[in-house]
Enzyme design. Sequence first.
Site, PDB file in Angstrom:
ATOM      1  N   MET A 288      -8.471   3.115   8.761  1.00 25.14           N
ATOM      2  CA  MET A 288      -7.886   2.248   8.367  1.00 25.14           C
ATOM      3  C   MET A 288      -6.668   1.255   9.438  1.00 25.14           C
ATOM      4  O   MET A 288      -6.831   1.902  10.465  1.00 25.14           O
ATOM      5  CB  MET A 288      -7.059   2.280   7.040  1.00 25.14           C
ATOM      6  CG  MET A 288      -7.727   2.198   5.801  1.00 25.14           C
ATOM      7  SD  MET A 288      -6.866   2.332   4.354  1.00 25.14           S
ATOM      8  CE  MET A 288      -7.985   2.001   2.936  1.00 25.14           C
TER       9      MET A 288
ATOM     10  N   THR B 173       4.340   2.564   5.447  1.00 26.24           N
ATOM     11  CA  THR B 173       2.819   2.085   5.460  1.00 26.24           C
ATOM     12  C   THR B 173       2.073   2.980   6.457  1.00 26.24           C
ATOM     13  O   THR B 173       2.572   3.415   7.562  1.00 26.24           O
ATOM     14  CB  THR B 173       2.615   0.710   6.134  1.00 26.24           C
ATOM     15  OG1 THR B 173       1.280   0.452   6.462  1.00 26.24           O
ATOM     16  CG2 THR B 173       3.810   0.380   7.309  1.00 26.24           C
TER      17      THR B 173
ATOM     18  N   ASP C 129       0.103   2.048   8.411  1.00 20.82           N
ATOM     19  CA  ASP C 129      -0.707   1.218   9.413  1.00 20.82           C
ATOM     20  C   ASP C 129       0.225   1.315  10.750  1.00 20.82           C
ATOM     21  O   ASP C 129      -0.281   1.104  11.950  1.00 20.82           O
ATOM     22  CB  ASP C 129      -0.664  -0.131   9.188  1.00 20.82           C
ATOM     23  CG  ASP C 129      -1.765  -0.333   8.125  1.00 20.82           C
ATOM     24  OD1 ASP C 129      -2.583   0.672   7.825  1.00 20.82           O
ATOM     25  OD2 ASP C 129      -1.647  -1.421   7.225  1.00 20.82           O
TER      26      ASP C 129
ATOM     27  N   ARG D 250       0.890  -5.202  -4.918  1.00 20.54           N
ATOM     28  CA  ARG D 250       1.375  -6.196  -4.191  1.00 20.54           C
ATOM     29  C   ARG D 250       1.618  -7.440  -5.223  1.00 20.54           C
ATOM     30  O   ARG D 250       0.584  -7.811  -5.904  1.00 20.54           O
ATOM     31  CB  ARG D 250       0.134  -6.305  -3.301  1.00 20.54           C
ATOM     32  CG  ARG D 250      -0.096  -5.101  -2.427  1.00 20.54           C
ATOM     33  CD  ARG D 250      -1.228  -5.668  -1.674  1.00 20.54           C
ATOM     34  NE  ARG D 250      -2.251  -4.580  -1.019  1.00 20.54           N
ATOM     35  CZ  ARG D 250      -1.877  -3.804   0.055  1.00 20.54           C
ATOM     36  NH1 ARG D 250      -0.772  -3.926   0.752  1.00 20.54           N
ATOM     37  NH2 ARG D 250      -2.559  -2.647   0.382  1.00 20.54           N
TER      38      ARG D 250
ATOM     39  N   GLY E  80       0.873  -1.220   0.137  1.00 21.89           N
ATOM     40  CA  GLY E  80      -0.229  -0.120  -0.005  1.00 21.89           C
ATOM     41  C   GLY E  80       0.832   1.283  -0.119  1.00 21.89           C
ATOM     42  O   GLY E  80       1.799   1.208   0.813  1.00 21.89           O
TER      43      GLY E  80
ATOM     44  N   SER F 184     -22.767  15.659  20.616  1.00 24.37           N
ATOM     45  CA  SER F 184     -22.394  14.881  19.709  1.00 24.37           C
ATOM     46  C   SER F 184     -21.141  13.679  20.409  1.00 24.37           C
ATOM     47  O   SER F 184     -20.990  14.039  21.282  1.00 24.37           O
ATOM     48  CB  SER F 184     -21.523  15.638  18.572  1.00 24.37           C
ATOM     49  OG  SER F 184     -20.219  15.910  19.247  1.00 24.37           O
TER      50      SER F 184
ATOM     51  N   ASP G 214       4.872  -4.903   5.907  1.00 22.97           N
ATOM     52  CA  ASP G 214       5.301  -6.223   6.306  1.00 22.97           C
ATOM     53  C   ASP G 214       5.451  -7.348   5.086  1.00 22.97           C
ATOM     54  O   ASP G 214       6.231  -8.173   5.023  1.00 22.97           O
ATOM     55  CB  ASP G 214       4.612  -6.889   7.484  1.00 22.97           C
ATOM     56  CG  ASP G 214       3.133  -6.894   7.358  1.00 22.97           C
ATOM     57  OD1 ASP G 214       2.611  -6.528   6.078  1.00 22.97           O
ATOM     58  OD2 ASP G 214       2.265  -7.323   8.273  1.00 22.97           O
TER      59      ASP G 214
ATOM     60  N   ARG H 259      -5.605  -2.092   9.069  1.00 29.34           N
ATOM     61  CA  ARG H 259      -5.649  -3.517   8.745  1.00 29.34           C
ATOM     62  C   ARG H 259      -5.756  -4.295  10.035  1.00 29.34           C
ATOM     63  O   ARG H 259      -6.891  -3.968  10.790  1.00 29.34           O
ATOM     64  CB  ARG H 259      -4.251  -4.113   8.044  1.00 29.34           C
ATOM     65  CG  ARG H 259      -4.240  -5.399   7.537  1.00 29.34           C
ATOM     66  CD  ARG H 259      -3.073  -5.804   7.059  1.00 29.34           C
ATOM     67  NE  ARG H 259      -2.758  -5.198   5.664  1.00 29.34           N
ATOM     68  CZ  ARG H 259      -2.875  -5.288   4.351  1.00 29.34           C
ATOM     69  NH1 ARG H 259      -3.613  -6.279   4.222  1.00 29.34           N
ATOM     70  NH2 ARG H 259      -2.460  -4.646   3.482  1.00 29.34           N
TER      71      ARG H 259
ATOM     72  N   ASP I 138       2.311  -0.538  11.838  1.00 29.58           N
ATOM     73  CA  ASP I 138       2.291  -1.700  12.476  1.00 29.58           C
ATOM     74  C   ASP I 138       3.604  -2.597  12.480  1.00 29.58           C
ATOM     75  O   ASP I 138       3.709  -3.670  12.561  1.00 29.58           O
ATOM     76  CB  ASP I 138       1.295  -2.634  11.988  1.00 29.58           C
ATOM     77  CG  ASP I 138       1.381  -2.899  10.429  1.00 29.58           C
ATOM     78  OD1 ASP I 138       2.190  -2.107   9.849  1.00 29.58           O
ATOM     79  OD2 ASP I 138       0.708  -3.648   9.686  1.00 29.58           O
TER      80      ASP I 138
HETATM   81  O1  F6P Z   1      -1.481  -1.371   4.542  1.00 27.88           O
HETATM   82  C1  F6P Z   1      -2.024  -0.289   4.378  1.00 27.88           C
HETATM   83  C2  F6P Z   1      -3.666  -0.444   4.000  1.00 27.88           C
HETATM   84  O2  F6P Z   1      -4.180   1.000   3.848  1.00 27.88           O
HETATM   85  C3  F6P Z   1      -4.449  -0.956   5.279  1.00 27.88           C
HETATM   86  O3  F6P Z   1      -4.606   0.022   6.393  1.00 27.88           O
HETATM   87  C4  F6P Z   1      -5.694  -1.607   4.731  1.00 27.88           C
HETATM   88  O4  F6P Z   1      -6.464  -2.559   5.347  1.00 27.88           O
HETATM   89  C5  F6P Z   1      -5.107  -1.982   3.413  1.00 27.88           C
HETATM   90  O5  F6P Z   1      -3.956  -1.219   3.060  1.00 27.88           O
HETATM   91  C6  F6P Z   1      -6.072  -1.657   2.175  1.00 27.88           C
HETATM   92  O6  F6P Z   1      -5.580  -2.238   1.013  1.00 27.88           O
HETATM   93  P1  F6P Z   1      -5.927  -2.023  -0.450  1.00 27.88           P
HETATM   94  O7  F6P Z   1      -5.785  -0.624  -0.910  1.00 27.88           O
HETATM   95  O8  F6P Z   1      -5.239  -3.251  -1.265  1.00 27.88           O
HETATM   96  O9  F6P Z   1      -7.417  -2.166  -0.531  1.00 27.88           O
END
Ligand code: F6P
Length: 322
Positions: A170, A126, A128, A72, A11, A216, A103, A172, A130
Site C-alpha cells: 500500500m 496513516t 503511508d 472518510r 484509514g 528467488s 491528508d 496510495r 506521506d
Molecule cells: O491511506 C491509507 C491507505 O491504506 C492507503 O495505503 C490505501 O491506498 C488506502 O488507504 C485504502 O483505502 P481503503 O481502506 O478505503 O480501501
Amino acid sequence: MKRIAVLTSGGDAPGMNAAIRSVVRTGIHEGLEVFGIYRGYNGLISGDMRPLGRSDVSNIIQQGGTILFSARSDAFRTKEGRATAMANLRTNEIDGLVVIGGDGTFTGAHVFQQEHDFPIVGLPGTIDNDLFGTDFTIGYDTAINTAMEAIDKIKDTANAHNRLFFVEVMGRDAGFIALRAGVATGAEAVLIPESETKLDHLISKLEDTYASKKTSSIVVVAEGDDAGGAFQIAEKVKERFNDYDIRVTILGHTQRGGRPTCMERVRAGKLGYEAVHALLDGHRNEMIGIVNNKIAFTSFERSIKHHQRIDRTLLELVDILG
Ligand code: F6P
C-alpha cells in the site's frame, strides 16, 4: 480550555489507540475533560461523542485499529455538515479538538478552521508516511514491519520454487512503504511513484539475477507506481522475459492491522501528550510531528500540500545490494 475532544479519521493505522490513550490520560492529568468522538467527522456531525475516563482507554495501547472507529466522511465535505459539526461542538461545550489522521483529515480540519475558527491540532496517523512535517507517521513503522515479515515468508516459497514474485504494497500515491520494505528484504527492485519505472532497466536487472542462478527474486511494487499495479507490471515483464515462473501477491489491508511496534507506541504516546499541551499553549491549525527526533509543528495547509522527500540513497541501496 476545560473540555477537549479527540477523533480518528481516514484509514485507520496501528498506533492510533496508543495516541488516543495518551490524549485522554494527558488531558485528564492537566485537569481537562476529554471526549471521544466516534467514526471520525461523521460522529462530529451526528453528535456521536461521550466523555472518556482513564479506564476507558485501559488495555488498548497494544491494539491495532481504533477504539473510536474511523470513517472518510462525505458529509464533512459540505458546508452544512461542517455547520452541524460546529453546533455539536458548542452544545457539548468542547473547547478544542485533536484529530488523528492523514491528508484528508487535515484538509477537512483546515477548511473547518477557516470557516469556524475553532482550535484544532492534528496528529499524523496513516500507514503511508506521506505527510510533510514529520519523519514518521503513526502506523508507518508497524506497516513496514508487517510488509517485511510477509515478504520474508514469500521469499521462502519463492526460493523453494525458483520463482519471481511481484509483491504489491500500500501507500496510495507514495512509495515509502515499498522502499523500506524492499531494502529490508533485499528485494531485486522497488518500483515507486516517486521514481519513473523503466521496464528495460527492470528486465535487464532480472535477466542478470536469473543468470547469476539466484533462486528467488522479489520486486516490491508500490500500489501507486506509474507503470501500474503488480499484476499489470508482471504481465508486461512476462511478455518480454519468461524464463522465470512469475507470481503476484497483493498484501493489501493486512498492512493496516496488527499490534503496533514498540517505536509506534512510544511515538504515539509522545505525540498525544504534545497534542494536549499544544492546544493548551494556543497552537491552532497545526499538525504535530517528529522531525530529527524533535517535536515539530507544521500548518495543516503545508502538511497536505507537500510530501516529504523519498530518501534516494535507499533506492540506490536496492540497486547495489538487491
Ligand atoms: O491511506 C491509507 C491507505 O491504506 C492507503 O495505503 C490505501 O491506498 C488506502 O488507504 C485504502 O483505502 P481503503 O481502506 O478505503 O480501501
